[in-house]
Design a protein around this motif. Structure first.
Motif, mmCIF file in Angstrom:
data_model
loop_
_atom_site.group_PDB
_atom_site.id
_atom_site.type_symbol
_atom_site.label_atom_id
_atom_site.label_comp_id
_atom_site.label_asym_id
_atom_site.label_seq_id
_atom_site.Cartn_x
_atom_site.Cartn_y
_atom_site.Cartn_z
ATOM 1 N N THR A 11 0.846 -1.194 0.000
ATOM 2 C CA THR A 11 0.000 0.000 0.000
ATOM 3 C C THR A 11 0.878 1.240 0.000
ATOM 4 N N SER A 14 -0.798 8.408 -0.004
ATOM 5 C CA SER A 14 -0.370 9.706 -0.511
ATOM 6 C C SER A 14 -0.622 10.813 0.507
ATOM 7 N N ASP A 21 -4.058 7.325 -3.087
ATOM 8 C CA ASP A 21 -3.395 6.105 -2.605
ATOM 9 C C ASP A 21 -3.376 5.063 -3.718
ATOM 10 N N SER A 22 -2.512 4.072 -3.555
ATOM 11 C CA SER A 22 -2.479 2.967 -4.519
ATOM 12 C C SER A 22 -2.190 1.660 -3.796
ATOM 13 N N GLN A 23 -2.586 0.565 -4.437
ATOM 14 C CA GLN A 23 -2.352 -0.780 -3.914
ATOM 15 C C GLN A 23 -1.677 -1.591 -5.011
ATOM 16 N N ARG A 55 -9.190 4.866 -7.151
ATOM 17 C CA ARG A 55 -7.806 4.730 -6.721
ATOM 18 C C ARG A 55 -7.140 3.603 -7.509
ATOM 19 N N LEU A 56 -5.853 3.704 -7.632
ATOM 20 C CA LEU A 56 -5.080 2.795 -8.473
ATOM 21 C C LEU A 56 -4.850 1.453 -7.798
ATOM 22 N N ILE A 57 -5.168 0.378 -8.529
ATOM 23 C CA ILE A 57 -4.834 -0.978 -8.100
ATOM 24 C C ILE A 57 -3.966 -1.581 -9.198
#
Length: 162
Positions: A11, A14, A21-23, A55-57
């Motif tokens: 994880t 930000s 945030d990103s995962q 959010r980015l995965i």
């Protein structure tokens, strides 16, 4: 995710807020547990009703190419794998090596370009190293027969390889 198979969930939070945030799901295997993990991430972290807040995965696993990658799952689970792990995510980088008529063929797809580029390694009989030669572009991942046809048209197949 499981401490025995090398998989990880990473994880990145930000300072700009949760929306940035990103995962990263790193090296998940083809067990059904990972499909559960991806479904949960999508519900709690990923797509929202507002695309600007999605959010980015990221999923990083060079072995997940198509539904046959889940050959060990019961048949109905392969449909689930297609729906959960393949369909929602765009391939952003893929580099694969295939052997076509005894020659190493490299196929590459990278974002933002669409399609695939193919290259063949022409071996040098003396050094065992080869010269890389561009074969062409393909709108979709090229099939074995398409690559074989390109090799033939490029004139790189030796008589014994034809």
């Amino acid at each position: 995710i499981w401490n025995f198979d090398g998989s990880h969930l990473v994880t990145s939070e930000s300072a700009s807020g949760a929306w940035a945030d990103s995962q990263l799901v790193l090296m998940p295997n083809s067990d059904g547990k990972y499909l559960d993990v991806l479904e949960e991430l999508e519900k709690t972290f990923g797509r929202t009703d507002d695309p600007a807040r999605d959010r980015l995965i990221l999923i990083a696993n060079p072995f997940w190419r198509d539904r046959s990658s889940w050959g060990v799952l019961p048949f109905g689970q392969r449909d689930r794998a297609q729906r959960v792990a393949l369909d929602p995510y765009q391939v952003t980088f893929a580099l694969e090596t295939l052997v076509v008529r005894g020659l190493a063929v490299w196929i590459l797809s990278s974002y933002p370009q669409t399609g695939w580029a193919a290259f063949v390694e022409i071996p040098d009989d003396e050094t065992n190293y080869g010269e890389m030669r561009y074969l062409g572009e393909f709108p979709d991942r090229p099939s074995f027969s398409e690559l074989e046809s390109e090799l033939s048209q490029a004139g790189v197949l030796r008589k014994k390889q034809r």
